[in-house]
Design a protein around this motif. Structure first.
Motif, short mmCIF file in Angstrom:
data_model
loop_
_atom_site.label_atom_id
_atom_site.label_comp_id
_atom_site.label_asym_id
_atom_site.label_seq_id
_atom_site.Cartn_x
_atom_site.Cartn_y
_atom_site.Cartn_z
N LEU A 21 35.97 39.91 41.99
CA LEU A 21 34.57 39.57 41.77
C LEU A 21 34.07 40.05 40.41
N ALA A 22 34.54 41.20 39.97
CA ALA A 22 34.02 41.81 38.75
C ALA A 22 34.64 41.23 37.48
N ALA A 23 35.84 40.68 37.56
CA ALA A 23 36.52 40.18 36.36
C ALA A 23 35.76 39.04 35.67
N PRO A 24 35.30 38.01 36.37
CA PRO A 24 34.53 36.97 35.68
C PRO A 24 33.20 37.48 35.13
N ALA A 25 32.59 38.42 35.84
CA ALA A 25 31.33 38.99 35.36
C ALA A 25 31.54 39.76 34.06
N ALA A 26 32.63 40.48 33.97
CA ALA A 26 32.94 41.21 32.75
C ALA A 26 33.21 40.25 31.60
N TYR A 27 33.89 39.16 31.90
CA TYR A 27 34.17 38.16 30.86
C TYR A 27 32.89 37.51 30.37
N GLU A 28 31.99 37.18 31.28
CA GLU A 28 30.71 36.58 30.90
C GLU A 28 29.87 37.55 30.07
N GLY A 29 30.01 38.82 30.33
CA GLY A 29 29.27 39.84 29.60
C GLY A 29 29.88 40.16 28.25
N GLY A 30 30.98 39.55 27.91
CA GLY A 30 31.61 39.79 26.62
C GLY A 30 32.57 40.96 26.59
N MET A 31 32.85 41.56 27.74
CA MET A 31 33.77 42.69 27.82
C MET A 31 35.16 42.15 28.17
N TYR A 32 35.83 41.62 27.16
CA TYR A 32 37.09 40.91 27.37
C TYR A 32 38.21 41.84 27.79
N THR A 33 38.28 43.01 27.20
CA THR A 33 39.33 43.96 27.55
C THR A 33 39.15 44.44 28.99
N THR A 34 37.92 44.71 29.37
CA THR A 34 37.65 45.13 30.74
C THR A 34 38.03 44.03 31.72
N SER A 35 37.79 42.80 31.35
CA SER A 35 38.15 41.68 32.21
C SER A 35 39.66 41.61 32.41
N ILE A 36 40.41 41.81 31.36
CA ILE A 36 41.88 41.80 31.47
C ILE A 36 42.37 42.95 32.35
N VAL A 37 41.77 44.12 32.18
CA VAL A 37 42.14 45.27 33.01
C VAL A 37 41.82 45.00 34.48
N LEU A 38 40.67 44.39 34.75
CA LEU A 38 40.31 44.07 36.13
C LEU A 38 41.26 43.05 36.75
N VAL A 39 41.71 42.09 35.97
CA VAL A 39 42.69 41.13 36.48
C VAL A 39 44.01 41.84 36.79
N ALA A 40 44.40 42.79 35.96
CA ALA A 40 45.62 43.55 36.22
C ALA A 40 45.47 44.41 37.47
N ILE A 41 44.31 45.02 37.66
CA ILE A 41 44.04 45.80 38.87
C ILE A 41 44.09 44.90 40.09
N PHE A 42 43.50 43.71 39.98
CA PHE A 42 43.53 42.74 41.07
C PHE A 42 44.97 42.39 41.46
#
Length: 56
Positions: A21-42
């Motif tokens: 749930l948090a990965a797309p929200a991070a991507y929309e917020g411009g936090m691209y590295t955080t989004s990649i980390v969240l996908v890896a955690i997923f």
């Protein structure tokens, strides 16, 4: 009773769901590295949840 609710499979499954749930929200917020980390955690939590249930 708590060990039935808070077993490893449920904890990993919940963490994977929240990361999903948090990965797309991070991507929309411009936090691209955080989004990649969240996908890896997923991916990692999903793997461990499946492994813990004995399906793999």
């Amino acid at each position: 009773m708590l060990h039935r609710i808070f077993n490893a499979g449920n904890v990993f499954g919940t963490a994977a769901f929240l990361a999903m749930l948090a990965a797309p929200a991070a991507y929309e917020g411009g936090m691209y590295t955080t989004s990649i980390v969240l996908v890896a955690i997923f991916a990692g939590c999903t793997y461990f949840a499946i492994k813990e249930d004995g399906k793999k």
